[in-house]
Design a protein around this motif. Structure first.
Motif, mmCIF file in Angstrom:
data_model
loop_
_atom_site.group_PDB
_atom_site.id
_atom_site.type_symbol
_atom_site.label_atom_id
_atom_site.label_comp_id
_atom_site.label_asym_id
_atom_site.label_seq_id
_atom_site.Cartn_x
_atom_site.Cartn_y
_atom_site.Cartn_z
ATOM 1 N N LYS A 1 47.889 48.308 43.821
ATOM 2 C CA LYS A 1 48.296 49.705 43.705
ATOM 3 C C LYS A 1 47.115 50.658 43.508
ATOM 4 O O LYS A 1 47.215 51.844 43.828
ATOM 5 N N THR A 2 46.004 50.153 42.994
ATOM 6 C CA THR A 2 44.879 51.046 42.684
ATOM 7 C C THR A 2 44.101 51.487 43.908
ATOM 8 O O THR A 2 43.377 52.482 43.871
ATOM 9 N N VAL A 3 44.221 50.743 45.032
ATOM 10 C CA VAL A 3 43.404 51.058 46.202
ATOM 11 C C VAL A 3 44.189 51.805 47.267
ATOM 12 O O VAL A 3 45.404 51.669 47.392
ATOM 13 N N LYS A 4 43.467 52.575 48.049
ATOM 14 C CA LYS A 4 44.062 53.339 49.142
ATOM 15 C C LYS A 4 44.477 52.387 50.274
ATOM 16 O O LYS A 4 43.877 51.317 50.436
ATOM 17 N N PRO A 5 45.468 52.769 51.059
ATOM 18 C CA PRO A 5 45.797 51.978 52.261
ATOM 19 C C PRO A 5 44.575 51.854 53.170
ATOM 20 O O PRO A 5 43.815 52.799 53.347
ATOM 21 N N GLY A 6 44.381 50.661 53.707
ATOM 22 C CA GLY A 6 43.236 50.411 54.569
ATOM 23 C C GLY A 6 41.995 49.987 53.821
ATOM 24 O O GLY A 6 40.963 49.708 54.440
ATOM 25 N N LYS A 7 42.080 49.903 52.497
ATOM 26 C CA LYS A 7 40.907 49.571 51.685
ATOM 27 C C LYS A 7 40.991 48.145 51.139
ATOM 28 O O LYS A 7 41.934 47.415 51.406
ATOM 29 N N SER A 8 39.989 47.769 50.362
ATOM 30 C CA SER A 8 39.725 46.354 50.084
ATOM 31 C C SER A 8 40.081 45.872 48.679
ATOM 32 O O SER A 8 39.912 46.594 47.696
ATOM 33 N N ILE A 9 40.522 44.623 48.643
ATOM 34 C CA ILE A 9 40.773 43.902 47.396
ATOM 35 C C ILE A 9 39.895 42.659 47.407
ATOM 36 O O ILE A 9 39.929 41.876 48.364
ATOM 37 N N PHE A 10 39.118 42.477 46.350
ATOM 38 C CA PHE A 10 38.283 41.276 46.205
ATOM 39 C C PHE A 10 38.698 40.531 44.935
ATOM 40 O O PHE A 10 38.740 41.111 43.850
ATOM 41 N N ILE A 11 38.991 39.249 45.097
ATOM 42 C CA ILE A 11 39.362 38.396 43.976
ATOM 43 C C ILE A 11 38.458 37.166 43.979
ATOM 44 O O ILE A 11 38.275 36.541 45.028
ATOM 45 N N THR A 12 37.884 36.836 42.840
ATOM 46 C CA THR A 12 37.238 35.532 42.706
ATOM 47 C C THR A 12 37.915 34.804 41.552
ATOM 48 O O THR A 12 38.172 35.388 40.506
ATOM 49 N N THR A 13 38.220 33.537 41.777
ATOM 50 C CA THR A 13 38.934 32.764 40.764
ATOM 51 C C THR A 13 38.717 31.271 41.028
ATOM 52 O O THR A 13 37.759 30.903 41.725
ATOM 53 N N ILE A 14 39.611 30.426 40.506
ATOM 54 C CA ILE A 14 39.409 28.978 40.579
ATOM 55 C C ILE A 14 40.640 28.293 41.156
ATOM 56 O O ILE A 14 41.765 28.560 40.733
ATOM 57 N N ASN A 15 40.413 27.413 42.097
ATOM 58 C CA ASN A 15 41.491 26.652 42.719
ATOM 59 C C ASN A 15 42.064 25.631 41.733
ATOM 60 O O ASN A 15 41.371 25.190 40.800
ATOM 61 N N LYS A 16 43.308 25.278 41.947
ATOM 62 C CA LYS A 16 43.969 24.311 41.069
ATOM 63 C C LYS A 16 43.940 22.941 41.721
ATOM 64 O O LYS A 16 44.877 22.540 42.427
ATOM 65 N N THR A 17 42.860 22.211 41.497
ATOM 66 C CA THR A 17 42.674 20.882 42.066
ATOM 67 C C THR A 17 42.142 19.940 40.988
ATOM 68 O O THR A 17 41.674 20.384 39.924
ATOM 69 N N LEU A 18 42.179 18.660 41.264
ATOM 70 C CA LEU A 18 41.600 17.696 40.325
ATOM 71 C C LEU A 18 40.099 17.909 40.199
ATOM 72 O O LEU A 18 39.522 17.760 39.117
ATOM 73 N N LYS A 19 39.466 18.284 41.317
ATOM 74 C CA LYS A 19 38.031 18.530 41.273
ATOM 75 C C LYS A 19 37.704 19.720 40.375
ATOM 76 O O LYS A 19 36.715 19.700 39.634
ATOM 77 N N SER A 20 38.535 20.756 40.424
ATOM 78 C CA SER A 20 38.262 21.930 39.592
ATOM 79 C C SER A 20 38.425 21.592 38.118
ATOM 80 O O SER A 20 37.703 22.123 37.263
ATOM 81 N N PHE A 21 39.371 20.719 37.792
ATOM 82 C CA PHE A 21 39.516 20.282 36.399
ATOM 83 C C PHE A 21 38.266 19.535 35.943
ATOM 84 O O PHE A 21 37.715 19.809 34.877
ATOM 85 N N TRP A 22 37.828 18.618 36.780
ATOM 86 C CA TRP A 22 36.672 17.795 36.413
ATOM 87 C C TRP A 22 35.395 18.626 36.321
ATOM 88 O O TRP A 22 34.670 18.551 35.331
#
Length: 287
Positions: A189-210
């Protein structure tokens, strides 16, 4: 006798107990509903607020966030370029771009975005970290006028700042929220139409747990112990699905790797642990 018993039932303690129980249940339901309408996990806020005195120690407990900055800035630049935005100033490639950094903490990424030329608003639910961010940015007068910090939640912020920004970025925050779907909805909701959203986070995998929890938190300690809960990690396909439901088209997904021995980051084709996702908002977001 029946009439007397009925009267006693409704006038006595049994009636009060029933009403009391119903009232308690209603209060519980209202409390649960209120929590479901908030993105904030108070335990997570406390965990990060407790790190306030070490936030800007580049060799301290969150040095991994500091070393992540070059990769995060490059990801934003690549995403914008891929979306057709011309970055004309090589020294200030993000000049003229209005960005909101949601969950900015003490300002590590927000300052780096401002150093790249962006006009940045950093928001965070932690008053302690916002105070740290405000004090630290004063040390760099070259960017202090390009950074504004506000202690608030994204759902409160968007009430006054709907479709105001060119970019919303939330880095290493989604996996700490109470309601990731609501969080992403409010970010969009914070961005104008046609503009960008950037997310960095962590996948839910066994490797990510380890790698993220066992190695990075407990063995090599490049991330403070107790920072992550594996059950709150989220797959890129799920983030992509949620964003699509709110009118956003994913343009780029890129993996990142944190070396637990050196606390250095590198780009990777694997999305099994850390990843970044860039999407474009296609239309105006409803309430």
């Amino acid at each position: 006798m029946i009439t007397l018993n009925v009267t006693k039932y409704f006038n006595g303690g049994t009636c009060r107990n029933i009403l009391g129980n119903r009232l308690s249940q209603n209060i519980i339901c209202i409390s649960r509903l209120a929590r479901s309408m908030s993105t904030v996990d108070s335990k997570e806020i406390k965990h990060f607020s407790d790190l306030e005195n070490n936030w800007w120690d580049k060799n301290g407990p969150i040095k991994g966030l500091h070393t992540y900055n070059p990769l995060r800035i490059q990801f934003v630049k690549d995403g914008l370029t891929n979306a057709g935005v011309k970055l004309q100033n090589s020294n200030l490639p993000l000049k003229g771009i209005k960005i909101v950094d949601v969950g900015c903490g003490g300002g590590i990424l927000a300052e780096a975005l401002a150093e790249a030329g962006a006009q940045v608003t950093g928001i965070d639910a932690s008053a302690e970290l916002i105070n740290i961010a405000k004090e630290h940015v004063k040390l760099n007068p070259e960017i202090s006028e390009r950074v504004n910090y506000i202690q608030t939640t994204v759902e409160e912020f968007v009430q006054k700042e709907k479709e105001t920004y060119d970019v919303v970025i939330s880095s290493e925050v989604l996996e700490h929220t109470e309601d990731p779907q609501l969080f992403l909805k409010e970010c969009v909701k914070t961005v104008k139409p046609g503009k960008s959203i950037f997310i960095t986070t962590i996948n839910k995998t066994l490797k990510s747990f380890w790698s993220t929890i066992v190695l990075n938190e407990y063995v090599f300690k490049v991330i403070p112990r107790g920072t992550h809960q594996w059950n709150k990690f989220i797959a890129p396909q799920e983030v992509q699905r949620i964003l699509k439901n709110y009118g956003c088209e994913t343009k780029l997904i890129r993996g990142a790797n944190l070396n637990p021995k050196t606390a250095q980051w590198s780009q990777t084709s694997s999305l099994s642990t850390f990843y970044g996702l860039h999407a474009i908002k296609q239309k105006e977001t409803g309430a």
